[in-house]
Enzyme design. Structure first.
Site, mmCIF file in Angstrom:
data_model
loop_
_atom_site.group_PDB
_atom_site.id
_atom_site.type_symbol
_atom_site.label_atom_id
_atom_site.label_comp_id
_atom_site.label_asym_id
_atom_site.label_seq_id
_atom_site.Cartn_x
_atom_site.Cartn_y
_atom_site.Cartn_z
ATOM 1 N N ARG A 147 0.858 -1.188 0.000
ATOM 2 C CA ARG A 147 0.000 0.000 0.000
ATOM 3 C C ARG A 147 0.893 1.235 0.000
ATOM 4 N NH1 ARG A 147 -3.411 -2.960 -1.502
ATOM 5 N NH2 ARG A 147 -5.396 -3.455 -0.505
ATOM 6 N N HIS A 191 -0.983 0.022 -9.743
ATOM 7 C CA HIS A 191 -1.616 -0.925 -8.794
ATOM 8 C C HIS A 191 -2.107 -2.174 -9.541
ATOM 9 C CE1 HIS A 191 -3.804 -1.225 -4.692
ATOM 10 N NE2 HIS A 191 -3.579 -2.433 -5.180
#
Ligand code: NAP
Ligand code: GLV
Length: 309
Positions: free
Chosen positions: A221, A269
């Protein structure tokens, strides 16, 4: 049985069709405000009003491995949260991390640049032993990545919250093992969940402990990394580069300095995508088990809510 589906940034229709096919006895509906209470929820980053309204849930299924977006909500007490347990992600993560480690270790970017310039030029082979890899997080994804790296004969170090024994991996645990782990690593791969304990864990103090020429790979993250500290350490010398798949704000804003940095590789991502068919099969299987009275403790991926992952 009623199943409600509430996933932001997700094309709902194929999920609804897949869940209906996998669970023909269930009534599967897209959540709208005021919808009838459901037994099970399939979610990704739902709004607070979703959990406030859905007061009869027996379990919440998250269509990702990370539950940090859910953990920001006030969840109803006693309702289990189940995250994806691999569901086809670990092989993608192993591909991605090995690709980036090897790209940097073998200097393939320099070969590409030479080829573009029409140059046939060799580089001196580098010693693999000089590039130990540290994997932060030895869970479903971290262990698979560690195994994949070993198959290329990299020395692999691993760090987790609780002590672990992973064949061929030198393991370290807890805050007391962190410094030794960092000092043993030149590549640093982040595969931790985002929790209050891991937020900002890659910062000036920790990244400065990596071996000279350190290389950061963040596939967990964005908030694990302190952006300004990475930039400072790249620009002042100790770090050689970084590959970043995740960011504090996604999509990464157009004016963020990461875009223009010559030694930062960016992907959107995508290192381990949720695979819809695998995920539906896994979630439907678990809903079936719970409906048949199988004990929660024997179901993989149940989140430890106080721990936050
Ligand atoms: P997991 O199986 O829950 O593994 C998490 C690992 O992190 C465990 O080994 C755990 O230690 C360790 N850990 C947790 N808190 C820690 C702490 N405070 N200090 C040290 N170690 C700690 O999770 P996973 O399935 O491997 O997924 C990991 C993360 O990857 C997810 O949470 C998600 O954010 C991210 N992810 C990213 C993508 C992407 O496309 N970029 C895709 C999927 C997942 P213990 O073993 O001791 O509990
Ligand atoms: C993706 O980031 C996931 O958590 O599955």
């Amino acid at each position: 049985m009623r199943i409600t589906f509430c996933c932001t940034d997700t094309n709902a229709e194929p999920w609804l069709m897949g869940l209906r096919q996998a669970l023909p006895q269930a009534q599967v509906e897209l959540w709208v405000e005021g919808a009838a209470p459901a037994d099970y929820a399939v979610v990704w980053a739902p709004p607070q009003r979703f959990v406030d309204e859905q007061t009869q849930l027996k379990a919440i299924f998250n269509i990702g491995a990370g539950v940090d977006a859910l953990m920001k909500l006030q969840l109803p007490a006693g309702v289990p949260v189940v995250r994806l347990d691999d569901a086809g992600m670990s092989v993608q993560m192993a591909e991605y991390v090995c690709h980036e480690v090897i790209r940097h270790f073998r200097e393939f970017d320099l070969y590409s640049a030479a080829a573009e310039a029409g140059q046939w030029s060799y580089r001196k082979p580098r010693r693999r032993d000089d590039f130990p890899v540290g994997v932060m997080g030895l869970g479903v994804l971290g262990q698979r990545v560690a195994r994949a790296l070993q198959s290329f004969e990299f020395a692999v170090h691993g760090w987790s919250r609780s002590p672990k024994s992973v064949p061929g991996v030198r393991t370290y645990a807890g805050p007391e093992g962190f410094l030794d782990f960092l000092r043993a690593s030149r590549f640093l791969v982040c595969l931790l969940p985002l929790t209050p304990q891991t937020q900002g864990i890659m910062n000036h103090a920790s990244l400065s402990q990596l071996q000279p020429g350190g290389y950061v790979i963040n596939v967990a993250r964005g908030a694990h990394l302190v952006d300004a500290d990475l930039l400072a350490l790249l620009d002042s010398g100790p770090l050689a580069g970084a590959t970043l798949d995740v960011f504090r704000t996604e999509p990464l804003p157009a004016d963020h300095p990461f875009w223009a940095h010559p030694r930062i590789h960016i992907t959107p991502h995508t290192s381990a995508r949720t695979l819809r068919d695998h995920s539906i099969a896994q979630i439907a299987g678990k809903i079936g088990q719970l409906a048949d009275g199988v004990a929660l403790a024997s179901i993989a991926g149940v989140v430890d809510l106080p721990m936050g992952y």
